[in-house]
Design a protein around this motif. Structure first.
Motif, short mmCIF file in Angstrom:
data_model
loop_
_atom_site.label_atom_id
_atom_site.label_comp_id
_atom_site.label_asym_id
_atom_site.label_seq_id
_atom_site.Cartn_x
_atom_site.Cartn_y
_atom_site.Cartn_z
N LYS A 224 0.83 -1.21 0.00
CA LYS A 224 0.00 0.00 0.00
C LYS A 224 0.87 1.26 0.00
N ARG A 225 1.98 1.22 0.74
CA ARG A 225 2.89 2.37 0.74
C ARG A 225 3.50 2.59 -0.64
N PHE A 226 3.86 1.49 -1.30
CA PHE A 226 4.42 1.60 -2.64
C PHE A 226 3.37 2.10 -3.63
N GLU A 227 2.15 1.60 -3.53
CA GLU A 227 1.08 2.04 -4.43
C GLU A 227 0.77 3.51 -4.22
N GLN A 228 0.76 3.96 -2.95
CA GLN A 228 0.48 5.36 -2.67
C GLN A 228 1.57 6.28 -3.23
N SER A 229 2.84 5.87 -3.07
CA SER A 229 3.93 6.68 -3.62
C SER A 229 3.89 6.69 -5.14
N SER A 230 3.51 5.58 -5.75
CA SER A 230 3.39 5.53 -7.22
C SER A 230 2.26 6.42 -7.69
#
Length: 328
Positions: A224-230
């Motif tokens: 989720k952190r990676f998706e949010q940063s993307s």
């Protein structure tokens, strides 16, 4: 003041990597290319249309032959310079990356761990590309300044009134572009670099911490952190695209208006015999040199300012003293 700091930081980096004199010479050799090509086009149109107006077949053939030879020479010269300049920039980037890696290798474990791993990866991958591998950077700024200056001088000597009308439309265009596009693009480019660094960090954490995440059932959290940063990176990129679209919409507005006004004003001069259609065609070319050069200069300054954060990080890292230097 800001320009002085930018130049100082870039020169510091050139002193660290070496090859500064070669870099400057290659830029100086590249500067005349755009001006010479613009002058070739303007001279050809001026001579060709004047020959057509006088039904001078020999003059027309001479103009065509001049254009072919001058264009071929310009192409060969420009190609030769870029064949030297492009590999040189690649070598400079490689040398900078090696020096940066060797410098980081001398740091203590505590100093390396004081920053996230993504920060070091950003400096080794993204930041080292800032000085030499940007699409628009210092060489383009230098070329645009030469293009603007020479085109403006030739336009003034051709006809001061035409020069005045050109400036009347070019200056508002530059001002509006600076007000609506340049300032916003500078901030958006900085945010894009920050978002890219954060996205790289989240991706690194997702890969390097995979085993620990599986042990504590934290895969969804990292994903989720990676998706949010993307998603944040994508939103920033979309804002940049919208600003570029606005810039593309402003260009025809002032560009076409300037051409139409120049045509209307010059029609009376041509009718009175004080100006020829060939002179008008040449004036259009030099007007393009002033306008295109100005826009290129603005885009170059935006790119340079956006990349200065990375260049300053490189300088800060390269100029750090290691424990061996501090304590012998």
């Amino acid at each position: 003041m800001e320009a002085g700091y930018m130049l100082r930081d870039f020169l510091n980096l050139l002193r660290i990597t070496g090859g500064g004199w070669i870099y400057a010479i290659l830029i100086l050799l590249r500067c005349p290319v755009d001006v010479l090509f613009r002058w070739t086009q303007a001279s050809f149109l001026q001579r060709a249309f004047n020959a057509l107006g006088q039904t001078d077949r020999v003059g027309l053939m001479d103009a065509c032959l001049f254009f072919v030879i001058a264009t071929l020479c310009s192409f060969l010269y420009n190609g030769t310079i870029w064949l030297i300049f492009a590999p040189f920039c690649v070598r400079m980037e490689r040398k900078l990356r090696i020096k940066l890696y060797n410098k980081i290798s001398t740091f203590s474990y505590e100093k390396v761990e004081s920053l996230p791993h993504s920060e070091w990866l950003t400096r080794l991958n993204t930041d080292v590309q800032m000085p030499f591998s940007q699409p628009i950077h210092f060489p383009h700024a230098a070329c645009s300044i030469v293009n603007i200056s020479v085109s403006a001088i030739i336009l003034w000597r051709l006809n001061p009134s035409v020069f005045g009308w050109v400036i009347l439309f070019v200056v508002p265009h530059i001002f509006i572009s600076q007000l609506l596009i340049a300032r916003a693009m500078l901030e958006l480019n900085k945010k894009s670099l920050e978002a890219t660094a954060k996205n790289t960090g989240e991706l690194t954490a997702l890969i390097t911490c995979a085993d620990i995440a599986m042990l504590y059932d934290g895969q969804d959290y990292l994903m989720k952190r990676f998706e949010q940063s993307s998603l944040n990176l994508m939103k920033t990129k979309m804002k940049i695209i919208r600003r570029n679209s606005l810039s593309a919409a402003i260009l025809p507005l002032f560009g076409l208006s300037g051409y139409l006004v120049l045509l209307i004003v010059s029609s009376s001069w041509i009718a009175n015999g004080h100006f020829t259609f060939g002179d008008l065609s040449a004036a259009f070319q030099y007007r393009g040199g002033v306008l295109v050069g100005s826009l290129m200069l603005i885009n170059s300054l935006i790119s340079i300012q956006a990349s200065m954060a990375g260049i300053r990080r490189l300088n800060k890292t390269m100029l750090k003293e290691t424990e061996e230097q501090l304590y012998g």
